[in-house]
Design a protein around this motif. Structure first.
Motif, mmCIF file in Angstrom:
data_model
loop_
_atom_site.group_PDB
_atom_site.id
_atom_site.type_symbol
_atom_site.label_atom_id
_atom_site.label_comp_id
_atom_site.label_asym_id
_atom_site.label_seq_id
_atom_site.Cartn_x
_atom_site.Cartn_y
_atom_site.Cartn_z
ATOM 1 N N GLU A 14 -35.416 4.291 60.938
ATOM 2 C CA GLU A 14 -36.554 4.083 61.837
ATOM 3 C C GLU A 14 -37.624 5.131 61.506
ATOM 4 O OE1 GLU A 14 -37.330 2.963 66.509
ATOM 5 O OE2 GLU A 14 -35.721 4.367 66.028
ATOM 6 N N VAL A 15 -38.746 4.674 60.982
ATOM 7 C CA VAL A 15 -39.794 5.570 60.496
ATOM 8 C C VAL A 15 -40.818 5.880 61.578
ATOM 9 C CG1 VAL A 15 -41.587 5.859 58.731
ATOM 10 C CG2 VAL A 15 -39.450 4.715 58.151
ATOM 11 N N LEU A 16 -41.135 4.900 62.412
ATOM 12 C CA LEU A 16 -42.011 5.097 63.572
ATOM 13 C C LEU A 16 -41.230 4.690 64.811
ATOM 14 C CD1 LEU A 16 -45.354 3.563 62.193
ATOM 15 C CD2 LEU A 16 -44.684 5.972 62.234
ATOM 16 N N THR A 17 -41.192 5.581 65.797
ATOM 17 C CA THR A 17 -40.255 5.398 66.913
ATOM 18 C C THR A 17 -40.939 5.091 68.242
ATOM 19 O OG1 THR A 17 -40.216 7.775 67.370
ATOM 20 C CG2 THR A 17 -38.600 6.943 65.797
ATOM 21 N N GLY A 18 -42.179 4.605 68.157
ATOM 22 C CA GLY A 18 -42.898 4.274 69.393
ATOM 23 C C GLY A 18 -44.169 5.082 69.525
ATOM 24 N N ILE A 19 -45.096 4.842 68.613
ATOM 25 C CA ILE A 19 -46.332 5.627 68.535
ATOM 26 C C ILE A 19 -47.375 5.075 69.489
ATOM 27 C CG2 ILE A 19 -48.275 6.291 67.057
ATOM 28 C CD1 ILE A 19 -45.820 7.770 66.272
ATOM 29 N N ASP A 20 -47.927 5.939 70.322
ATOM 30 C CA ASP A 20 -49.088 5.621 71.159
ATOM 31 C C ASP A 20 -50.234 6.510 70.703
ATOM 32 O OD1 ASP A 20 -47.896 3.721 73.034
ATOM 33 O OD2 ASP A 20 -46.769 5.430 73.788
ATOM 34 N N LEU A 21 -51.334 5.893 70.284
ATOM 35 C CA LEU A 21 -52.465 6.675 69.780
ATOM 36 C C LEU A 21 -53.754 5.897 69.977
ATOM 37 C CD1 LEU A 21 -53.680 9.067 68.183
ATOM 38 C CD2 LEU A 21 -53.173 7.795 66.086
ATOM 39 N N GLN A 22 -54.705 6.536 70.638
ATOM 40 C CA GLN A 22 -56.034 5.950 70.794
ATOM 41 C C GLN A 22 -57.032 6.786 70.004
ATOM 42 O OE1 GLN A 22 -54.028 6.450 73.789
ATOM 43 N NE2 GLN A 22 -53.328 4.398 73.230
ATOM 44 N N VAL A 23 -57.838 6.121 69.193
ATOM 45 C CA VAL A 23 -58.897 6.775 68.430
ATOM 46 C C VAL A 23 -60.213 6.174 68.893
ATOM 47 C CG1 VAL A 23 -59.870 7.223 66.147
ATOM 48 C CG2 VAL A 23 -57.381 7.134 66.452
ATOM 49 N N HIS A 24 -61.104 7.015 69.401
ATOM 50 C CA HIS A 24 -62.345 6.529 69.990
ATOM 51 C C HIS A 24 -63.429 6.364 68.924
ATOM 52 C CE1 HIS A 24 -60.426 7.269 73.808
ATOM 53 N NE2 HIS A 24 -60.218 8.536 73.463
ATOM 54 N N LYS A 25 -64.365 5.518 69.232
ATOM 55 C CA LYS A 25 -65.464 5.249 68.309
ATOM 56 C C LYS A 25 -66.184 6.550 67.971
ATOM 57 C CE LYS A 25 -69.644 2.418 67.787
ATOM 58 N NZ LYS A 25 -69.241 1.838 66.482
ATOM 59 N N GLY A 26 -66.387 6.802 66.679
ATOM 60 C CA GLY A 26 -67.071 8.009 66.229
ATOM 61 C C GLY A 26 -66.192 9.237 66.109
ATOM 62 N N GLU A 27 -64.907 9.095 66.401
ATOM 63 C CA GLU A 27 -63.991 10.235 66.377
ATOM 64 C C GLU A 27 -63.342 10.388 65.001
ATOM 65 O OE1 GLU A 27 -60.501 12.034 69.289
ATOM 66 O OE2 GLU A 27 -60.653 9.865 69.048
ATOM 67 N N THR A 28 -63.147 11.624 64.574
ATOM 68 C CA THR A 28 -62.379 11.925 63.369
ATOM 69 C C THR A 28 -61.059 12.543 63.794
ATOM 70 O OG1 THR A 28 -64.327 12.260 61.970
ATOM 71 C CG2 THR A 28 -62.275 13.275 61.239
ATOM 72 N N VAL A 29 -59.982 11.843 63.479
ATOM 73 C CA VAL A 29 -58.633 12.308 63.818
ATOM 74 C C VAL A 29 -57.898 12.625 62.533
ATOM 75 C CG1 VAL A 29 -56.417 11.666 64.833
ATOM 76 C CG2 VAL A 29 -58.548 10.989 65.961
ATOM 77 N N VAL A 30 -57.398 13.850 62.422
ATOM 78 C CA VAL A 30 -56.612 14.265 61.262
ATOM 79 C C VAL A 30 -55.137 14.269 61.652
ATOM 80 C CG1 VAL A 30 -56.042 16.199 59.741
ATOM 81 C CG2 VAL A 30 -58.427 15.582 60.128
ATOM 82 N N VAL A 31 -54.312 13.631 60.816
ATOM 83 C CA VAL A 31 -52.875 13.532 61.064
ATOM 84 C C VAL A 31 -52.141 14.440 60.082
ATOM 85 C CG1 VAL A 31 -50.897 11.989 61.294
ATOM 86 C CG2 VAL A 31 -53.201 11.138 61.793
ATOM 87 N N LEU A 32 -51.424 15.391 60.617
ATOM 88 C CA LEU A 32 -50.623 16.321 59.825
ATOM 89 C C LEU A 32 -49.143 16.062 60.058
ATOM 90 C CD1 LEU A 32 -52.484 19.665 60.669
ATOM 91 C CD2 LEU A 32 -52.882 18.196 58.677
ATOM 92 N N GLY A 33 -48.329 16.576 59.144
ATOM 93 C CA GLY A 33 -46.886 16.470 59.321
ATOM 94 C C GLY A 33 -46.173 16.556 57.999
ATOM 95 N N PRO A 34 -44.887 16.872 58.027
ATOM 96 C CA PRO A 34 -44.123 16.977 56.783
ATOM 97 C C PRO A 34 -43.931 15.620 56.123
ATOM 98 C CG PRO A 34 -42.666 17.142 58.674
ATOM 99 C CD PRO A 34 -44.065 17.143 59.218
ATOM 100 N N SER A 35 -43.533 15.633 54.863
ATOM 101 C CA SER A 35 -43.219 14.386 54.169
ATOM 102 C C SER A 35 -42.105 13.660 54.920
ATOM 103 C CB SER A 35 -42.772 14.678 52.732
ATOM 104 O OG SER A 35 -43.815 15.279 51.999
ATOM 105 N N GLY A 36 -42.262 12.334 55.037
ATOM 106 C CA GLY A 36 -41.259 11.548 55.742
ATOM 107 C C GLY A 36 -41.437 11.482 57.244
ATOM 108 N N SER A 37 -42.532 12.055 57.745
ATOM 109 C CA SER A 37 -42.736 12.060 59.196
ATOM 110 C C SER A 37 -43.306 10.749 59.724
ATOM 111 C CB SER A 37 -43.661 13.217 59.593
ATOM 112 O OG SER A 37 -44.920 13.087 58.953
ATOM 113 N N GLY A 38 -43.766 9.872 58.820
ATOM 114 C CA GLY A 38 -44.288 8.575 59.254
ATOM 115 C C GLY A 38 -45.793 8.459 59.200
ATOM 116 N N LYS A 39 -46.477 9.478 58.678
ATOM 117 C CA LYS A 39 -47.946 9.489 58.680
ATOM 118 C C LYS A 39 -48.531 8.313 57.903
ATOM 119 C CE LYS A 39 -48.346 13.384 56.502
ATOM 120 N NZ LYS A 39 -46.940 13.464 56.045
ATOM 121 N N SER A 40 -48.129 8.179 56.653
ATOM 122 C CA SER A 40 -48.674 7.117 55.815
ATOM 123 C C SER A 40 -48.238 5.743 56.300
ATOM 124 C CB SER A 40 -48.253 7.317 54.358
ATOM 125 O OG SER A 40 -48.843 8.485 53.816
ATOM 126 N N THR A 41 -47.019 5.649 56.796
ATOM 127 C CA THR A 41 -46.551 4.369 57.330
ATOM 128 C C THR A 41 -47.410 3.940 58.512
ATOM 129 O OG1 THR A 41 -44.288 4.788 56.594
ATOM 130 C CG2 THR A 41 -44.577 3.160 58.342
#
Length: 249
Positions: A14-41
């Protein structure tokens, strides 16, 4: 963008375990995390390059790959999925340019072939986009004639040519030599300052500090911490976030 309870597995993992994320118009959100954390997925699910196993992702208030009928999700036909996906630009680790096409031809391929934009209009916009990413005069250059940083900037211009509502960047500098990273990040900082809605997966902590409105830290397929860059990067609360950031200090 609105992700609600997003789950994704590959086999028993299970790579993503229930992600809740809102990105608002005009917002820049940077996603960090170790390899295998599910970022690219997560990014690939937003763009429907991976099908969800659970949850929903909406862009501009509409599901990317589904319609809701009588309270149930129904998968759209491939042509409609392609139309909705066209609202989402994506820049990958590898540049994925067509090697037999010039920079200009790479950029107009989508607007002309997918959106049906008149060629003359698409060419004029492409020239403007090349200038916007600092490549004015390189319209006739083939990918092999460009540095890695220049190729990635062409890839950014190609994504922008589709007039996306949302731009996704999946570690866009990871395949570049160190001396070329700065030119790509400078282009991305400019886009952020112009109010383009962006979700950026990266390990570039300086970029996160300078350009992000919000930083997300993922680990084990979950968002374990998020907030303004000054809080998450300078005073992280989660132990996993602290351990990760300590590698960059």
């Amino acid at each position: 963008m609105d992700a609600r309870g997003v789950r994704k597995s590959f086999g028993h993992l299970e790579v993503l375990t229930g992600i809740d994320l809102q990105v608002h118009k005009g917002e820049t959100v940077v996603v960090l995390g170790p390899s295998g954390s599910g970022k690219s997925t997560l990014l690939r699910c937003v763009n429907l390059l991976e099908k969800l196993d659970g949850g929903r992702i909406l862009v501009g208030g509409r599901d990317v790959g589904y319609d809701v009928r009588r309270g149930r999700l129904h998968e759209l036909a491939p042509a409609e999925i392609a139309r909705r996906r066209a609202r989402i630009g994506m820049v990958f680790q590898q540049f994925n340019l067509f090697p037999h096409m010039t920079a200009l031809q790479n950029i107009i391929e989508g607007p002309v072939g997918v959106l049906g934009e008149p060629r003359e209009q698409a060419v004029a916009r492409a020239r403007g986009l090349l200038a916007r990413v600092g490549l004015e005069g390189r319209e006739s250059s083939y990918p092999r004639q460009l540095s890695g940083g220049q190729q990635q900037r062409v890839a950014i211009a190609r994504a922008l040519a589709m007039s996306p509502e949302l731009m996704l960047f999946d570690e866009p500098t990871s395949a570049l030599d160190p001396e070329l990273v700065g030119e790509v990040l400078a282009t991305m900082r400019q886009l952020a300052s112009e109010g383009l809605t962006m979700v950026v997966v990266t390990h570039e902590i300086t970029f996160a500090k300078e350009a992000a409105d919000r930083v997300i830290f993922m680990d084990g397929g979950q968002i374990v911490e998020q907030g303004p860059p000054g809080e998450v990067l300078d005073s992280p609360q989660n132990e996993r976030t602290k351990a990760f950031l300590a590698r960059f200090l």
